[in-house]
Every structure is written in structure tokens, then in C-alpha cells.
Design a protein around this motif. Structure first.
Motif, PDB file in Angstrom:
ATOM      1  N   GLY A 198       0.094   4.346  -1.541  1.00 38.52           N
ATOM      2  CA  GLY A 198       0.312   4.076   0.058  1.00 38.52           C
ATOM      3  C   GLY A 198      -0.915   4.166   0.754  1.00 38.52           C
ATOM      4  N   ASN A 199      -1.435   3.161   1.561  1.00 37.77           N
ATOM      5  CA  ASN A 199      -2.537   3.126   2.457  1.00 37.77           C
ATOM      6  C   ASN A 199      -2.655   4.024   3.447  1.00 37.77           C
ATOM      7  OD1 ASN A 199      -3.179   0.725   1.071  1.00 37.77           O
ATOM      8  ND2 ASN A 199      -2.234  -0.405   2.675  1.00 37.77           N
ATOM      9  N   GLU A 200      -1.328   4.781   3.758  1.00 30.34           N
ATOM     10  CA  GLU A 200      -1.265   5.768   4.988  1.00 30.34           C
ATOM     11  C   GLU A 200      -1.834   7.039   4.348  1.00 30.34           C
ATOM     12  OE1 GLU A 200       2.538   5.809   2.757  1.00 30.34           O
ATOM     13  OE2 GLU A 200       1.081   4.371   3.460  1.00 30.34           O
ATOM     14  N   LEU A 201      -2.024   7.321   3.060  1.00 28.12           N
ATOM     15  CA  LEU A 201      -2.468   8.291   2.471  1.00 28.12           C
ATOM     16  C   LEU A 201      -3.950   8.526   2.306  1.00 28.12           C
ATOM     17  CD1 LEU A 201      -0.365   8.448  -0.640  1.00 28.12           C
ATOM     18  CD2 LEU A 201       0.105   9.555   1.605  1.00 28.12           C
ATOM     19  N   SER A 205      -6.934   5.697   7.566  1.00 22.48           N
ATOM     20  CA  SER A 205      -5.778   4.972   8.105  1.00 22.48           C
ATOM     21  C   SER A 205      -5.727   5.742   9.433  1.00 22.48           C
ATOM     22  CB  SER A 205      -4.594   5.396   7.088  1.00 22.48           C
ATOM     23  OG  SER A 205      -3.474   5.089   7.831  1.00 22.48           O
ATOM     24  N   LYS A 206      -5.474   4.812  10.341  1.00 23.27           N
ATOM     25  CA  LYS A 206      -5.165   5.070  11.864  1.00 23.27           C
ATOM     26  C   LYS A 206      -3.621   6.106  11.783  1.00 23.27           C
ATOM     27  CE  LYS A 206      -7.152   1.165  13.838  1.00 23.27           C
ATOM     28  NZ  LYS A 206      -7.056  -0.047  14.611  1.00 23.27           N
ATOM     29  N   ASP A 207      -2.875   5.708  10.898  1.00 23.82           N
ATOM     30  CA  ASP A 207      -1.628   6.643  10.718  1.00 23.82           C
ATOM     31  C   ASP A 207      -1.687   7.652   9.616  1.00 23.82           C
ATOM     32  OD1 ASP A 207       0.780   7.814  11.766  1.00 23.82           O
ATOM     33  OD2 ASP A 207       2.010   6.029  10.948  1.00 23.82           O
ATOM     34  N   ASN A 208      -2.633   8.232   9.347  1.00 19.44           N
ATOM     35  CA  ASN A 208      -2.885   9.016   8.146  1.00 19.44           C
ATOM     36  C   ASN A 208      -1.894  10.101   8.060  1.00 19.44           C
ATOM     37  OD1 ASN A 208      -4.678  11.748   6.864  1.00 19.44           O
ATOM     38  ND2 ASN A 208      -4.535   9.936   5.841  1.00 19.44           N
ATOM     39  N   ILE A 209      -1.259  10.027   6.884  1.00 23.61           N
ATOM     40  CA  ILE A 209      -0.372  11.444   6.443  1.00 23.61           C
ATOM     41  C   ILE A 209      -0.788  12.010   5.045  1.00 23.61           C
ATOM     42  CG2 ILE A 209       2.069  11.462   5.238  1.00 23.61           C
ATOM     43  CD1 ILE A 209       2.906   8.978   6.655  1.00 23.61           C
ATOM     44  N   LYS A 233      -4.052   9.406  -5.739  1.00 20.52           N
ATOM     45  CA  LYS A 233      -3.514   8.326  -4.984  1.00 20.52           C
ATOM     46  C   LYS A 233      -4.167   6.833  -5.171  1.00 20.52           C
ATOM     47  CE  LYS A 233      -6.241   9.879  -1.060  1.00 20.52           C
ATOM     48  NZ  LYS A 233      -6.283  10.813   0.075  1.00 20.52           N
ATOM     49  N   CYS A 234      -3.310   6.021  -4.699  1.00 18.96           N
ATOM     50  CA  CYS A 234      -3.764   4.480  -4.825  1.00 18.96           C
ATOM     51  C   CYS A 234      -3.168   3.900  -3.590  1.00 18.96           C
ATOM     52  CB  CYS A 234      -3.415   3.852  -6.296  1.00 18.96           C
ATOM     53  SG  CYS A 234      -1.699   3.556  -6.610  1.00 18.96           S
ATOM     54  N   HIS A 235      -3.818   2.861  -3.420  1.00 21.01           N
ATOM     55  CA  HIS A 235      -3.621   1.973  -2.263  1.00 21.01           C
ATOM     56  C   HIS A 235      -2.403   1.118  -2.548  1.00 21.01           C
ATOM     57  CE1 HIS A 235      -7.819   2.616  -1.570  1.00 21.01           C
ATOM     58  NE2 HIS A 235      -7.672   2.611  -0.348  1.00 21.01           N
ATOM     59  N   ASP A 236      -1.689   0.555  -1.371  1.00 25.17           N
ATOM     60  CA  ASP A 236      -0.680  -0.448  -1.621  1.00 25.17           C
ATOM     61  C   ASP A 236      -1.048  -1.750  -2.245  1.00 25.17           C
ATOM     62  OD1 ASP A 236       1.567   1.190  -0.738  1.00 25.17           O
ATOM     63  OD2 ASP A 236       0.888   0.937   1.177  1.00 25.17           O
ATOM     64  N   SER A 237      -1.192  -1.960  -3.531  1.00 22.28           N
ATOM     65  CA  SER A 237      -1.891  -2.955  -4.168  1.00 22.28           C
ATOM     66  C   SER A 237      -1.214  -3.168  -5.520  1.00 22.28           C
ATOM     67  CB  SER A 237      -3.400  -3.017  -4.223  1.00 22.28           C
ATOM     68  OG  SER A 237      -3.841  -3.875  -5.199  1.00 22.28           O
ATOM     69  N   ILE A 238      -0.571  -4.320  -5.862  1.00 24.23           N
ATOM     70  CA  ILE A 238       0.126  -4.515  -6.928  1.00 24.23           C
ATOM     71  C   ILE A 238      -1.195  -4.269  -8.022  1.00 24.23           C
ATOM     72  CG2 ILE A 238       1.000  -6.194  -8.487  1.00 24.23           C
ATOM     73  CD1 ILE A 238       2.484  -7.191  -6.289  1.00 24.23           C
ATOM     74  N   GLU A 239      -2.207  -4.916  -7.971  1.00 22.43           N
ATOM     75  CA  GLU A 239      -3.173  -4.670  -9.131  1.00 22.43           C
ATOM     76  C   GLU A 239      -3.747  -3.349  -9.342  1.00 22.43           C
ATOM     77  OE1 GLU A 239      -3.252  -6.788  -6.525  1.00 22.43           O
ATOM     78  OE2 GLU A 239      -2.622  -8.643  -7.634  1.00 22.43           O
ATOM     79  N   GLU A 240      -3.742  -2.527  -8.191  1.00 21.61           N
ATOM     80  CA  GLU A 240      -4.214  -1.216  -8.083  1.00 21.61           C
ATOM     81  C   GLU A 240      -3.497  -0.006  -8.902  1.00 21.61           C
ATOM     82  OE1 GLU A 240      -6.402   2.218  -5.501  1.00 21.61           O
ATOM     83  OE2 GLU A 240      -6.369   0.170  -4.772  1.00 21.61           O
ATOM     84  N   ILE A 241      -1.917  -0.232  -8.433  1.00 19.91           N
ATOM     85  CA  ILE A 241      -0.825   0.399  -9.007  1.00 19.91           C
ATOM     86  C   ILE A 241      -0.738   0.224 -10.497  1.00 19.91           C
ATOM     87  CG2 ILE A 241       1.633   0.794  -8.927  1.00 19.91           C
ATOM     88  CD1 ILE A 241       1.645  -0.013  -5.929  1.00 19.91           C
ATOM     89  N   SER A 242      -0.746  -1.024 -10.743  1.00 15.88           N
ATOM     90  CA  SER A 242      -0.497  -1.284 -12.303  1.00 15.88           C
ATOM     91  C   SER A 242      -1.763  -1.033 -13.163  1.00 15.88           C
ATOM     92  CB  SER A 242      -0.525  -3.011 -12.523  1.00 15.88           C
ATOM     93  OG  SER A 242      -0.548  -3.338 -13.716  1.00 15.88           O
TER      94      SER A 242
END
Length: 412
Positions: A198-201, A205-209, A233-242
Motif C-alpha cells: 500500500g502506498n498509504e503506508l 503519503s498525504k493520507d499516511n496510515i 512493506k512495499c508500494h502498490d506495484s505489480i513488479e515490486e510485490i512480485s
């Protein structure tokens, strides 16, 4: 729009909870190896073997009290009018190997836990004897076997102390050591990793969680038989998650991914895993947790759950124990018992609903009440709960005073 439709299709054919459990049970997961360890260090580990008592416990008849060991037939006829006198010929303490030749009218001063001298078959409690003239006097007959622990009375030889799949307890350790078992075969610790998407992590992020899901999972599930490693954690990215999955799975037995499982534009875990893993199931009719998915990479489970800590915990509580049982034989979902409802519990058919409940007491006894309704589970609900009720998908709910099966949640 097409991507959203494709994601929606995953939730058009959700499988039932029991079907999901069946798939976990039938899947050929990579086994967890056995290892030999000292019994004294096996607390909380999962036994990989049955253990029978090698020796009876106690191994010899022992005194249960401080007093005097005698032959019971020497006390026949003792009464207030006709007291019987015994001569003290020695003393025996726990661990003492002293031997005595017992004749008529002899006794041995003995202490709790000491083995009985040969020929003696009972013990007079110290407070029931009167010291006199280098011996004792008693005023009542003593029955054979009085105040002694017989051979095998505590644990008999070949009694089953541990069963394969048991989570080894302190009492089992004590019993094994006492009855002659020094080593035991156990399952090695299961290594589980967890990371969040999640980018929010991220702090920018403007809406950081706050990324609390990893910590919640680690603190709830980690135990002597299962290690939970936080992988970040990792960003909302198919490549990064994979890439993170490929780098993480190698040294693990199982992997948990939180977040990225729903219908949003950035819920990319299913796409990231599509090329890497076999799908065991891709969504389940449970409330909460319908987006829960299970994959397999080289026989290792990859569980994808919600990023909300309370929902993630419940989803893992529902499914992770079945994997653990499949590879270790242990029933992990927890102790449960039937308890009456203090109030009605409502549910929606078509979904297996997990309801947090709290116990209370009235003049009749223990009862439980739901602390959340509607399928969603908030953090406050889990804080207030001390149990969970699983409502089957064909049940609308339960009435007040119905008995329901309540699972304890104060584990491990």
C-alpha cells in the motif's frame, strides 16, 4: 474499466468456507521436518511422535505423609483400651536407600516422598501416634495401603503421555521426565513471513496510515512452534510485490501478504501472484474476509488478507490453523465450549459469519453476547471480545438462550 471488471469477476464466484477448508486439507503442502530435542526444552513445541511412559510413577511405593512405616497386620487389635507399641528401628527420607529388617512390632520413621521399607505396607500419620519409650503407641488399627502411593498409581507403565500433534505442555514435560523419557521428536518451528502492501503506508503519503497489520499478526500468532518474521512493506506495484514475494518465499514455510486484495485500482496482489503461484482459492464467502485468497508456490502457502488488522487476524485465524494441522497434525484453532447466548445473534445466510463475543455471568451461569453485528469487525470489537462464534452460512442466527460453540481467542 476492464481491469475493475476482471477484479469483480473474482468475487462473483466465491467459494464457501467449508470448501476452502477442504482445499487446504487436501492440498499437498511441503512438509515440516522433524527434529530431536530434549524434553526439558520442548515446551510449546508440536510433538511428532506418541510418547508412552517407560516407567510407572511412582516406581516404588512411597509415603504420602510424615509418619511411621509399619506392617499393617502388626496393628490388629489396637484400640484405646488396648494400645499397641512399635519400636523405632531407623529413619528414612526421600532419596534414602537405607534398608531395614522389619520384625514384629518394628516401625521406621519415614518422611513424605520416601520409598517404603521392604515388608512395610502402610504408614501411620505422625499426629496419630504417641512417642513413648523409644517408640510409638497407637490406639487404632491401620489398614493395609494407608497413606502410601502405590507403584503406577500416578502414571502406569505404557500410559500415553503425549500424542502426535500435541502442543507439549508443562505437565507433559514433567510426566515424561518422571517416567524415563529424556528426548522427544518434534516438528521444527514453522517459519512464516508477513509483509504489507500500500502506498498509504509510506510516510510521504498525504493520507499516511500506520502499518500495524504486521505487528498484529506477529503478536497474535507467534509461538514456540511458529516464528513470524516482519518483512516490511512495499508500494502498490505489480513488479515490486512480485519481486518481494520471490525474494521472501525462499527462506520461509509460508508467506502472508496484507492489503491489495479488494477491487480498487491499486489492489494488485492477485495480478502480482498470477504468474508466480497456483491459486488454491481466490475469495471466500466469509464475513469478514471475503477477499481472502490462498496461493501455493512450490508447496508453500501464500495467504493474501485484508490490510485492516482485525479482519486480517480473523481471516488468518480461520484458515492458518488448517494448514498447521495439515503439516504438523496439531489442532490449533483453539479451545471451545458450548455457552448460552445472553442476547440474540443475527447473521446473513449465504456467508459464514465470524462474530466476536464477550462472556458474562448471571444467576444461572456463564453467557455470551455479541460485541459486533453486520459482518464487519472493528478494532474496538476485538478489544472487547474474549471469544469468537462461527455462524454457518445456512443459519440466519441464534435466539437468546441458544447454546453456541465459542472459541477462545486469548491465544497462543
Amino acid at each position: 474499466m476492464n481491469q475493475i471488471r476482471q477484479r469483480m469477476n473474482r468475487f462473483m464466484n466465491l467459494i464457501g468456507y467449508l470448501e476452502a477448508v477442504s482445499r487446504i486439507n487436501k492440498y499437498g503442502w511441503k512438509p515440516i521436518e522433524d527434529l530431536k530435542t530434549k524434553v526439558s526444552g520442548a515446551l510449546g513445541m508440536i510433538s511428532a511422535e506418541d510418547v508412552l511412559a517407560k516407567l510407572p510413577l511412582p516406581t516404588r511405593e512411597r509415603s504420602l505423609v510424615d509418619g511411621y512405616a509399619i506392617r499393617s497386620f502388626d496393628s490388629i487389635g489396637a484400640s484405646t483400651e488396648n494400645p499397641v507399641h512399635f519400636k523405632i528401628i531407623g529413619r528414612k527420607e526421600a532419596g534414602s536407600g537405607a534398608a531395614f529388617n522389619i520384625s514384629k512390632g518394628d516401625c521406621v520413621e519415614i518422611y513424605t516422598g520416601a520409598s517404603l521399607p521392604d515388608c512395610c505396607d502402610s504408614v501411620i500419620m505422625a499426629e496419630n501416634a504417641v512417642l513413648s519409650h523409644g517408640g510409638i503407641t497407637i490406639s487404632e488399627e491401620i489398614s493395609k495401603g494407608s497413606n502410601i502411593s502405590k507403584v503406577g498409581e500416578d502414571i502406569g507403565k505404557d500410559f500415553q503421555i503425549v500424542r502426535r500433534g500435541d502442543r507439549i505442555s508443562s505437565f507433559q514435560i514433567t510426566a515424561m521426565l518422571s517416567s524415563g523419557t529424556k528426548n522427544i521428536t518434534v516438528k521444527r518451528r514453522i517459519n512464516v513471513g508477513v509483509f504489507s502492501t500500500g502506498n498509504e503506508l509510506f510516510s510521504y503519503s498525504k493520507d499516511n496510515i500506520q502499518n500495524t497489520a504486521e505487528t498484529a499478526i506477529k503478536t497474535f500468532f507467534e509461538s514456540r512452534f511458529m516464528k513470524i518474521s516482519r518483512l516490511g512493506k512495499c508500494h502498490d506495484s505489480i513488479e515490486e510485490i512480485s519481486d518481494k514475494v520471490k525474494r521472501s518465499i525462499e527462506g520461509l514455510d509460508a508467506l502472508i501478504i496484507t492489503g491489495g486484495t479488494s477491487l480498487g485500482r491499486y489492489d494488485l496482489v492477485p495480478e502480482a501472484l498470477s504468474e508466480l503461484a497456483e491459486t488454491v482459492f481466490g475469495g471466500v464467502r466469509t464475513r469478514p474476509g471475503r477477499t481472502t485468497a490462498l496461493y501455493s508456490i512450490s508447496g508453500k502457502p501464500v495467504l493474501s488478507v485484508s490490510g485492516f488488522p482485525s479482519s486480517a487476524i480473523i481471516s488468518l485465524w480461520l484458515f492458518l490453523p488448517h494448514y498447521i494441522k495439515a503439516v504438523t497434525g496439531m489442532d490449533y484453532q483453539g479451545r471451545r465450549r458450548k455457552i448460552q447466548l445472553a442476547t440474540a445473534l443475527h447473521s446473513k445466510t449465504g456467508y459464514t459469519t465470524i462474530v466476536p463475543v464477550r462472556t458474562s455471568y448471571d444467576r444461572i451461569g456463564m453467557k455470551v453476547s455479541p460485541v459486533s453485528i453486520g459482518g464487519s469487525v472493528r478494532m474496538i470489537d476485538m478489544l472487547n471480545a474474549d471469544g469468537l462464534v462461527i455462524v454457518p452460512d445456512n443459519v440466519e442466527g441464534y435466539s437468546e438462550n441458544d447454546a453456541v460453540e465459542v472459541y477462545e481467542v486469548n491465544q497462543p
